[in-house]
Design a protein around this motif. Structure first.
Motif, PDB file in Angstrom:
ATOM      1  N   ASP A 232      12.897  13.483   1.379  1.00  0.00           N
ATOM      2  CA  ASP A 232      13.795  13.150   2.477  1.00  0.00           C
ATOM      3  C   ASP A 232      14.016  11.644   2.546  1.00  0.00           C
ATOM      4  O   ASP A 232      13.183  10.855   2.086  1.00  0.00           O
ATOM      5  CB  ASP A 232      13.209  13.621   3.813  1.00  0.00           C
ATOM      6  N   MET A 233      15.114  11.252   3.163  1.00  0.00           N
ATOM      7  CA  MET A 233      15.434   9.848   3.332  1.00  0.00           C
ATOM      8  C   MET A 233      14.332   9.159   4.132  1.00  0.00           C
ATOM      9  O   MET A 233      13.818   9.711   5.102  1.00  0.00           O
ATOM     10  CB  MET A 233      16.775   9.716   4.066  1.00  0.00           C
ATOM     11  N   GLY A 234      13.952   7.963   3.693  1.00  0.00           N
ATOM     12  CA  GLY A 234      12.973   7.169   4.413  1.00  0.00           C
ATOM     13  C   GLY A 234      11.526   7.413   4.022  1.00  0.00           C
ATOM     14  O   GLY A 234      10.627   6.807   4.595  1.00  0.00           O
ATOM     15  N   LEU A 235      11.286   8.278   3.031  1.00  0.00           N
ATOM     16  CA  LEU A 235       9.905   8.564   2.639  1.00  0.00           C
ATOM     17  C   LEU A 235       9.417   7.710   1.468  1.00  0.00           C
ATOM     18  O   LEU A 235       8.295   7.865   1.027  1.00  0.00           O
ATOM     19  CB  LEU A 235       9.738  10.048   2.299  1.00  0.00           C
ATOM     20  N   GLY A 236      10.264   6.815   0.969  1.00  0.00           N
ATOM     21  CA  GLY A 236       9.782   5.865  -0.013  1.00  0.00           C
ATOM     22  C   GLY A 236      10.011   6.222  -1.467  1.00  0.00           C
ATOM     23  O   GLY A 236       9.175   5.913  -2.314  1.00  0.00           O
ATOM     24  N   LYS A 237      11.128   6.843  -1.792  1.00  0.00           N
ATOM     25  CA  LYS A 237      11.441   7.130  -3.196  1.00  0.00           C
ATOM     26  C   LYS A 237      11.557   5.830  -3.990  1.00  0.00           C
ATOM     27  O   LYS A 237      11.098   5.754  -5.134  1.00  0.00           O
ATOM     28  CB  LYS A 237      12.747   7.934  -3.311  1.00  0.00           C
ATOM     29  N   THR A 238      12.135   4.805  -3.380  1.00  0.00           N
ATOM     30  CA  THR A 238      12.290   3.511  -4.047  1.00  0.00           C
ATOM     31  C   THR A 238      10.928   2.922  -4.405  1.00  0.00           C
ATOM     32  O   THR A 238      10.710   2.470  -5.529  1.00  0.00           O
ATOM     33  CB  THR A 238      13.075   2.540  -3.148  1.00  0.00           C
ATOM     34  N   ILE A 239      10.011   2.951  -3.476  1.00  0.00           N
ATOM     35  CA  ILE A 239       8.675   2.389  -3.699  1.00  0.00           C
ATOM     36  C   ILE A 239       7.942   3.163  -4.784  1.00  0.00           C
ATOM     37  O   ILE A 239       7.263   2.581  -5.638  1.00  0.00           O
ATOM     38  CB  ILE A 239       7.877   2.369  -2.378  1.00  0.00           C
ATOM     39  N   GLN A 240       8.080   4.475  -4.795  1.00  0.00           N
ATOM     40  CA  GLN A 240       7.437   5.284  -5.823  1.00  0.00           C
ATOM     41  C   GLN A 240       8.012   4.955  -7.199  1.00  0.00           C
ATOM     42  O   GLN A 240       7.265   4.873  -8.188  1.00  0.00           O
ATOM     43  CB  GLN A 240       7.619   6.770  -5.517  1.00  0.00           C
TER      44      GLN A 240
ATOM     45  N   GLU B 219       0.846  -1.187   0.000  1.00  0.00           N
ATOM     46  CA  GLU B 219       0.000   0.000   0.000  1.00  0.00           C
ATOM     47  C   GLU B 219       0.883   1.239   0.000  1.00  0.00           C
ATOM     48  O   GLU B 219       1.794   1.362   0.818  1.00  0.00           O
ATOM     49  CB  GLU B 219      -0.900  -0.008   1.243  1.00  0.00           C
ATOM     50  N   LEU B 220       0.590   2.128  -0.930  1.00  0.00           N
ATOM     51  CA  LEU B 220       1.307   3.401  -0.982  1.00  0.00           C
ATOM     52  C   LEU B 220       0.625   4.394  -0.051  1.00  0.00           C
ATOM     53  O   LEU B 220      -0.604   4.460  -0.006  1.00  0.00           O
ATOM     54  CB  LEU B 220       1.308   3.959  -2.410  1.00  0.00           C
ATOM     55  N   ARG B 221       1.416   5.161   0.672  1.00  0.00           N
ATOM     56  CA  ARG B 221       0.859   6.220   1.499  1.00  0.00           C
ATOM     57  C   ARG B 221       0.384   7.341   0.574  1.00  0.00           C
ATOM     58  O   ARG B 221       0.831   7.432  -0.576  1.00  0.00           O
ATOM     59  CB  ARG B 221       1.928   6.716   2.462  1.00  0.00           C
ATOM     60  N   PRO B 222      -0.506   8.203   1.054  1.00  0.00           N
ATOM     61  CA  PRO B 222      -1.038   9.256   0.175  1.00  0.00           C
ATOM     62  C   PRO B 222       0.044  10.113  -0.493  1.00  0.00           C
ATOM     63  O   PRO B 222      -0.054  10.417  -1.684  1.00  0.00           O
ATOM     64  CB  PRO B 222      -1.918  10.094   1.113  1.00  0.00           C
ATOM     65  N   TYR B 223       1.081  10.500   0.244  1.00  0.00           N
ATOM     66  CA  TYR B 223       2.124  11.316  -0.373  1.00  0.00           C
ATOM     67  C   TYR B 223       2.935  10.506  -1.391  1.00  0.00           C
ATOM     68  O   TYR B 223       3.462  11.064  -2.359  1.00  0.00           O
ATOM     69  CB  TYR B 223       3.041  11.945   0.686  1.00  0.00           C
ATOM     70  N   GLN B 224       3.010   9.186  -1.212  1.00  0.00           N
ATOM     71  CA  GLN B 224       3.689   8.342  -2.191  1.00  0.00           C
ATOM     72  C   GLN B 224       2.852   8.199  -3.464  1.00  0.00           C
ATOM     73  O   GLN B 224       3.399   8.167  -4.566  1.00  0.00           O
ATOM     74  CB  GLN B 224       3.997   6.969  -1.601  1.00  0.00           C
ATOM     75  N   VAL B 225       1.533   8.147  -3.304  1.00  0.00           N
ATOM     76  CA  VAL B 225       0.650   8.116  -4.476  1.00  0.00           C
ATOM     77  C   VAL B 225       0.827   9.410  -5.266  1.00  0.00           C
ATOM     78  O   VAL B 225       0.921   9.388  -6.502  1.00  0.00           O
ATOM     79  CB  VAL B 225      -0.829   7.918  -4.067  1.00  0.00           C
ATOM     80  N   ARG B 226       0.902  10.555  -4.566  1.00  0.00           N
ATOM     81  CA  ARG B 226       1.109  11.835  -5.264  1.00  0.00           C
ATOM     82  C   ARG B 226       2.457  11.858  -5.971  1.00  0.00           C
ATOM     83  O   ARG B 226       2.552  12.311  -7.111  1.00  0.00           O
ATOM     84  CB  ARG B 226       1.005  13.005  -4.278  1.00  0.00           C
ATOM     85  N   GLY B 227       3.489  11.351  -5.324  1.00  0.00           N
ATOM     86  CA  GLY B 227       4.814  11.320  -5.944  1.00  0.00           C
ATOM     87  C   GLY B 227       4.851  10.414  -7.159  1.00  0.00           C
ATOM     88  O   GLY B 227       5.371  10.788  -8.224  1.00  0.00           O
ATOM     89  N   PHE B 228       4.300   9.218  -7.029  1.00  0.00           N
ATOM     90  CA  PHE B 228       4.235   8.281  -8.148  1.00  0.00           C
ATOM     91  C   PHE B 228       3.401   8.870  -9.283  1.00  0.00           C
ATOM     92  O   PHE B 228       3.778   8.792 -10.460  1.00  0.00           O
ATOM     93  CB  PHE B 228       3.659   6.937  -7.665  1.00  0.00           C
ATOM     94  N   SER B 229       2.259   9.486  -8.961  1.00  0.00           N
ATOM     95  CA  SER B 229       1.395  10.084  -9.987  1.00  0.00           C
ATOM     96  C   SER B 229       2.109  11.218 -10.703  1.00  0.00           C
ATOM     97  O   SER B 229       1.966  11.391 -11.918  1.00  0.00           O
ATOM     98  CB  SER B 229       0.095  10.593  -9.352  1.00  0.00           C
ATOM     99  N   TRP B 230       2.872  11.992  -9.956  1.00  0.00           N
ATOM    100  CA  TRP B 230       3.636  13.094 -10.549  1.00  0.00           C
ATOM    101  C   TRP B 230       4.675  12.546 -11.516  1.00  0.00           C
ATOM    102  O   TRP B 230       4.844  13.057 -12.628  1.00  0.00           O
ATOM    103  CB  TRP B 230       4.284  13.916  -9.436  1.00  0.00           C
ATOM    104  N   LEU B 231       5.377  11.481 -11.118  1.00  0.00           N
ATOM    105  CA  LEU B 231       6.354  10.857 -12.012  1.00  0.00           C
ATOM    106  C   LEU B 231       5.684  10.337 -13.284  1.00  0.00           C
ATOM    107  O   LEU B 231       6.199  10.523 -14.393  1.00  0.00           O
ATOM    108  CB  LEU B 231       7.084   9.714 -11.300  1.00  0.00           C
ATOM    109  N   ALA B 232       4.528   9.694 -13.131  1.00  0.00           N
ATOM    110  CA  ALA B 232       3.807   9.170 -14.294  1.00  0.00           C
ATOM    111  C   ALA B 232       3.346  10.313 -15.204  1.00  0.00           C
ATOM    112  O   ALA B 232       3.403  10.197 -16.436  1.00  0.00           O
ATOM    113  CB  ALA B 232       2.616   8.328 -13.843  1.00  0.00           C
TER     114      ALA B 232
END
Length: 180
Positions: free
Chosen positions: A35-43, A8-21
Motif C-alpha cells: 500500500d501507499m506509504g509503507l516504504g517501497k522506496t526505502i526497501q 532504520e527499517l521497520r520489521p515489515y520493510q526488512v521482510r520486504g527488502f529480504s524477499w527482494l534480495a
C-alpha cells in the motif's frame, strides 16, 4: 539492513527488502505491491545498497518513475543511501549518446522517467543495467503502449515492479507488469 543504510527499517520493510534480495539471488523478477506509504522506496534503496555490497562492479541500476517522483527519489536516496552516486536523467540538459553511457557507467544509480524511456530508449538500451526498478509500475499496465514496449526492451539483470495498485480493471494489466 545493508551497510551504508542510514536509518532504520521497520520489521515489515526488512521482510520486504529480504524477499527482494532472495528473489534477486535466485534470478527471479519481483513485484512489490505494498500500500501507499509503507516504504517501497526505502526497501528498494536497501536492495540497491545490498547489491552494491555483494558486487560493486555489477554496474549501475536504473529507476524509472513518474516525473513527479524524480525529486522524491533523489532526496530519499540522498537521505538513506548517501554513498550511492546518482545521476538524474531528466530535463532538457540531460546527457545523450556516448556521454549518457559514460555518466551512467560512472554512477551507481540513474533516475529517469517513463516518458524519457519512450523517447531515449536508444541511449538507455546501450547500458546493461544491474537492476531496473519501476516505481508506480501501473504505468505499464497497457502492454501495447510505446511506454510499456520501451520498458520491456531495457536490458538488465534484475527487474522490480513497485506498485500500490497492481490491477485496476483487468487481469491484462497484471499480466503486463509480470511480462516486464
Amino acid at each position: 539492513p545493508p551497510e551504508g543504510f542510514v536509518g532504520e527499517l521497520r520489521p515489515y520493510q526488512v521482510r520486504g527488502f529480504s524477499w527482494l534480495a532472495f528473489l534477486r539471488r535466485w534470478g527471479f523478477g519481483a513485484c512489490l505491491a505494498d500500500d501507499m506509504g509503507l516504504g517501497k522506496t526505502i526497501q528498494a534503496i536497501a536492495l540497491l545498497l545490498h547489491e552494491q555490497a555483494r558486487d560493486a562492479k555489477a554496474g549501475p541500476s536504473l529507476i524509472i518513475c513518474p516525473t513527479s517522483l524524480v525529486g522524491n527519489w533523489r532526496r530519499e536516496v540522498g537521505r538513506f543511501a548517501p554513498s550511492l552516486r546518482v545521476v538524474v536523467h531528466h530535463g532538457s540538459g540531460r546527457a545523450e549518446g556516448a556521454e549518457f553511457v559514460k555518466q551512467s557507467l560512472e554512477s551507481d544509480l540513474v533516475i529517469s522517467t517513463y516518458g524519457l524511456v519512450r523517447r531515449d530508449i536508444e541511449d538507455l538500451g546501450k547500458v546493461n543495467w544491474a537492476n531496473i526498478i519501476l516505481d508506480e509500475a501501473q504505468n505499464i499496465k497497457n502492454p501495447v503502449t510505446k511506454q510499456a514496449r520501451a520498458v520491456r526492451r531495457l536490458k538488465g539483470g534484475f527487474r522490480v515492479a513497485l506498485t500500490g495498485t497492481p490491477i485496476e480493471n483487468t487481469l491484462t494489466e497484471l499480466w503486463s507488469i509480470f511480462d516486464y
